[in-house]
Design an enzyme around this catalytic site. Structure first.
Site, PDB file in Angstrom:
ATOM      1  N   GLY A   1      47.374  34.731 -12.669  1.00  0.00           N
ATOM      2  CA  GLY A   1      46.345  34.066 -13.680  1.00  0.00           C
ATOM      3  C   GLY A   1      45.144  34.185 -13.133  1.00  0.00           C
ATOM      4  CE1 TYR A   2      40.149  31.634  -9.094  1.00  0.00           C
ATOM      5  CE2 TYR A   2      41.181  32.794  -7.329  1.00  0.00           C
ATOM      6  CZ  TYR A   2      40.081  32.258  -7.874  1.00  0.00           C
ATOM      7  OH  TYR A   2      39.058  32.283  -7.201  1.00  0.00           O
TER       8      TYR A   2
ATOM      9  CE  LYS B   1      63.604  40.349  -8.788  1.00  0.00           C
ATOM     10  NZ  LYS B   1      62.133  40.793  -9.154  1.00  0.00           N
TER      11      LYS B   1
ATOM     12  N   GLY C   1      48.012  30.420 -11.832  1.00  0.00           N
ATOM     13  CA  GLY C   1      48.650  30.403 -10.519  1.00  0.00           C
ATOM     14  C   GLY C   1      48.011  31.834  -9.597  1.00  0.00           C
ATOM     15  CG  ASN C   2      49.196  35.189  -6.594  1.00  0.00           C
ATOM     16  OD1 ASN C   2      49.440  36.351  -7.337  1.00  0.00           O
ATOM     17  ND2 ASN C   2      48.862  35.492  -5.348  1.00  0.00           N
TER      18      ASN C   2
ATOM     19  N   GLY D   1      48.832  30.190 -17.607  1.00  0.00           N
ATOM     20  CA  GLY D   1      49.183  30.251 -16.172  1.00  0.00           C
ATOM     21  C   GLY D   1      47.794  30.302 -15.412  1.00  0.00           C
TER      22      GLY D   1
HETATM   23  P1  NAD Z   1      52.451  30.887  -9.760  1.00  0.00           P
HETATM   24  O1  NAD Z   1      53.702  29.875  -9.275  1.00  0.00           O
HETATM   25  O2  NAD Z   1      51.551  31.077  -8.585  1.00  0.00           O
HETATM   26  O3  NAD Z   1      51.916  30.546 -10.893  1.00  0.00           O
HETATM   27  C1  NAD Z   1      52.593  29.910 -12.153  1.00  0.00           C
HETATM   28  C2  NAD Z   1      51.389  29.521 -13.296  1.00  0.00           C
HETATM   29  O4  NAD Z   1      52.282  29.261 -14.438  1.00  0.00           O
HETATM   30  C3  NAD Z   1      50.993  28.074 -12.515  1.00  0.00           C
HETATM   31  O5  NAD Z   1      49.779  28.074 -12.886  1.00  0.00           O
HETATM   32  C4  NAD Z   1      51.764  27.119 -13.190  1.00  0.00           C
HETATM   33  O6  NAD Z   1      51.170  25.654 -13.317  1.00  0.00           O
HETATM   34  C5  NAD Z   1      51.987  27.753 -14.562  1.00  0.00           C
HETATM   35  N1  NAD Z   1      53.238  27.244 -15.444  1.00  0.00           N
HETATM   36  C6  NAD Z   1      54.391  26.640 -14.828  1.00  0.00           C
HETATM   37  N2  NAD Z   1      55.174  26.290 -15.788  1.00  0.00           N
HETATM   38  C7  NAD Z   1      54.396  26.451 -17.005  1.00  0.00           C
HETATM   39  C8  NAD Z   1      54.676  26.034 -18.164  1.00  0.00           C
HETATM   40  N3  NAD Z   1      55.790  25.379 -18.949  1.00  0.00           N
HETATM   41  N4  NAD Z   1      53.517  26.548 -19.196  1.00  0.00           N
HETATM   42  C9  NAD Z   1      52.412  26.980 -18.933  1.00  0.00           C
HETATM   43  N5  NAD Z   1      52.169  27.361 -17.661  1.00  0.00           N
HETATM   44  C10 NAD Z   1      53.200  26.868 -16.771  1.00  0.00           C
HETATM   45  O7  NAD Z   1      53.320  32.182  -9.999  1.00  0.00           O
HETATM   46  P2  NAD Z   1      52.636  33.747 -10.015  1.00  0.00           P
HETATM   47  O8  NAD Z   1      52.764  34.513  -8.717  1.00  0.00           O
HETATM   48  O9  NAD Z   1      51.272  33.745 -10.606  1.00  0.00           O
HETATM   49  O10 NAD Z   1      53.593  34.331 -11.220  1.00  0.00           O
HETATM   50  C11 NAD Z   1      53.328  34.194 -12.556  1.00  0.00           C
HETATM   51  C12 NAD Z   1      54.260  35.232 -13.332  1.00  0.00           C
HETATM   52  O11 NAD Z   1      53.896  36.673 -12.941  1.00  0.00           O
HETATM   53  C13 NAD Z   1      55.611  35.077 -13.103  1.00  0.00           C
HETATM   54  O12 NAD Z   1      56.368  35.637 -14.341  1.00  0.00           O
HETATM   55  C14 NAD Z   1      56.230  36.065 -12.118  1.00  0.00           C
HETATM   56  O13 NAD Z   1      57.254  36.624 -12.214  1.00  0.00           O
HETATM   57  C15 NAD Z   1      54.970  37.174 -12.683  1.00  0.00           C
HETATM   58  N6  NAD Z   1      54.806  38.283 -11.607  1.00  0.00           N
HETATM   59  C16 NAD Z   1      54.058  37.854 -10.335  1.00  0.00           C
HETATM   60  C17 NAD Z   1      53.896  38.735  -9.386  1.00  0.00           C
HETATM   61  C18 NAD Z   1      53.234  38.395  -8.023  1.00  0.00           C
HETATM   62  O14 NAD Z   1      52.580  39.132  -7.194  1.00  0.00           O
HETATM   63  N7  NAD Z   1      52.880  36.945  -7.972  1.00  0.00           N
HETATM   64  C19 NAD Z   1      54.313  40.050  -9.522  1.00  0.00           C
HETATM   65  C20 NAD Z   1      54.680  40.300 -10.799  1.00  0.00           C
HETATM   66  C21 NAD Z   1      54.976  39.640 -11.543  1.00  0.00           C
END
Ligand code: NAD
Length: 431
Positions: free
Chosen positions: A230-231, A109, A227-228, A225
């Site tokens: 959750g959607y 990391k 975002g990427n 959530g």
């Molecule tokens: P993202 O930035 O695309 O989405 C994050 C979402 O969380 C958004 O909808 C945002 O509005 C919401 N959010 C932010 N603050 C918030 C709060 N206080 N309360 C509620 N919702 C809130 O990020 P992502 O890529 O979807 O990642 C989300 C999680 O998944 C993170 O913990 C990330 O480390 C983990 N993750 C992501 C991936 C990946 O491939 N993107 C892989 C492994 C783990």
């Protein structure tokens, strides 16, 4: 407790459960001790020229935790709260995450202490290039393969590939295979964007069967959530017939008891700016369809499956007793604190931990690396068909260990991961 102490405590707990499987106790203990710290830790201060002509220094780190199973693998985070201890902990968790689905990587990391929203695009590019230049001798397709993480993206990976190629020609002949999470036009993989959410849905399918549900439409899901991760999770779960009843973003959430349409909800959020103004059923978006909920209320809804997919530490000792879901699928990293784990276990909430539930992302990064190495690219369907069995197998392994040792999902997942890493270290003769 700092995150690295937490990672060490988890490892010690797993080691206690595994110890009877290893006859040579001193060697096993020595291996566990080695796993308590990264094999290598790099740190520096990057001097970057700002647009106003001044130079600013940024603390930068890379932890290389363990490479017994393959090259180090893990993202690079740009955040003002990045610390040495956090980077070490995240690298340790990457070692376990890669072992869970059996992909041939160890854990790494990186991070830079910076608030990227305070930088211009050109400053961000100079900082990203400075990081790749500094680390060039320590990374490579067979050495350490970085990726995006919090506040870093495919554009940042593209700058890093380019910089690495300029400084690192003698180090590696394959700069594309040195970074993953790249844009499609620069060696990225089809299917990567949706991979974490979709991988979570493959796990959901297995979980729902184990819990004994007969019909998908009876399974209600709340997702924190949108975002990427959750959607895409919501979209694929909905397509398979599950009932997604609640989603949220940082500004709040919506609860639509009859089930919401994730695609319409995303379109609405893009128009209105926040998901709490979007209560979209299959037919149309109408505030009459449901109600607004706070993020806290969303976590406490009476649903079958709760999916934290936003932030870490959202289920704590303060709210764990109020969780009514039968199971929690951790798509965010670290959403449940260790104290909350214990409370949830008493309530018999089934917990599927992050290192398993969200492993679809790193597994598809592995596919990206394989495609870069062979110079031959796969379709989206081919990527998905390779992801599915790896996620399903990882789930089955966890479930078997959970039943056999009567432990929770997190401990069972860690047992399988740590055992794989320990076995590789023993076979190599490390002790
Ligand atoms: P993202 O930035 O695309 O989405 C994050 C979402 O969380 C958004 O909808 C945002 O509005 C919401 N959010 C932010 N603050 C918030 C709060 N206080 N309360 C509620 N919702 C809130 O990020 P992502 O890529 O979807 O990642 C989300 C999680 O998944 C993170 O913990 C990330 O480390 C983990 N993750 C992501 C991936 C990946 O491939 N993107 C892989 C492994 C783990």
């Amino acid at each position: 407790m700092n995150p690295h102490d937490n990672a060490i405590k988890q490892l010690e707990q797993v080691a206690q459960l595994l110890t009877q499987q290893y006859q040579d106790e001193p060697r096993f203990s020595s291996i566990i001790d080695q796993l308590k710290k990264p094999q290598q830790f790099h740190q520096t201060e990057l001097a970057v020229k700002l647009d106003n002509g001044k130079t600013k220094k940024f603390a930068a780190y890379r932890a290389q935790h363990n490479n017994a199973r393959g090259p180090y693998k893990g993202g690079i985070r740009f955040h003002p709260q990045v610390t040495v201890e956090e980077v070490k902990a995240l690298a340790t968790w990457m070692t376990w995450k890669c072992a869970v689905t059996g992909i041939p990587y160890g854990g790494g990391k990186g991070g830079i202490v910076v608030d990227p929203s305070q930088l211009s695009q050109t400053e961000l590019e100079r900082l990203s290039r400075a990081y790749a230049r500094w680390l060039a001798a320590e990374i490579g397709p067979w050495q350490d393969v970085p990726a995006p993480d919090v506040n870093t993206n495919s554009q940042i990976m593209a700058w890093m590939v380019d910089e690495y190629q300029q400084v690192g020609q003698s180090v590696s002949e394959n700069p594309l295979a040195t970074f993953t999470g790249k844009p499609l036009a620069l060696g990225g993989s089809q299917g990567r964007e949706e991979a974490t959410g979709l991988g979570g849905v493959f796990v959901l399918e297995k979980l729902v069967k184990k819990l004994g549900y007969k019909r998908k439409k009876d399974v209600t899901i709340a997702i924190q959530g949108f975002g990427n991760v959750g959607y895409w999770f919501a979209k694929h779960a909905d397509q398979l017939g599950y009932k997604v009843v609640a989603v949220s973003d940082s500004k709040g959430g919506v609860y639509v008891p009859t089930g919401l349409d994730p695609v319409k909800t995303l379109q609405c959020k893009q128009n209105k700016g926040k998901v709490s103004d979007c209560r979209c059923s299959r037919d149309h978006c109408d505030l009459e369809n449901g109600q607004a909920v706070s993020n806290q209320q969303l976590l406490e809804l009476e649903v079958d499956i709760l999916v934290p997919a936003a932030l870490e530490n959202v289920i704590t000792k303060t709210n764990a007793a109020k969780i009514k879901a039968k199971a929690i699928l951790e798509l965010a990293n670290g959403p449940v604190t260790p104290e909350a784990d214990q409370i949830l276990a008493k309530q018999e909430v089934v917990l599927i931990p992050d290192v398993l539930a969200n492993a679809g992302g790193v597994t598809t990064s592995y596919f990206e690396w394989v495609q870069n190495l062979q110079g031959y690219y796969w379709s989206r369907d081919e990527v998905v068909s390779k992801l599915k069995p790896l996620m399903e197998q990882a789930f089955e392994t966890m479930w078997e260990l959970k039943d056999k040792h009567q432990v929770d999902g997190r401990l069972a997942t860690y047992m399988s991961a740590v055992q794989r890493v320990v076995d590789a270290m023993l076979l190599r003769g490390w002790s």
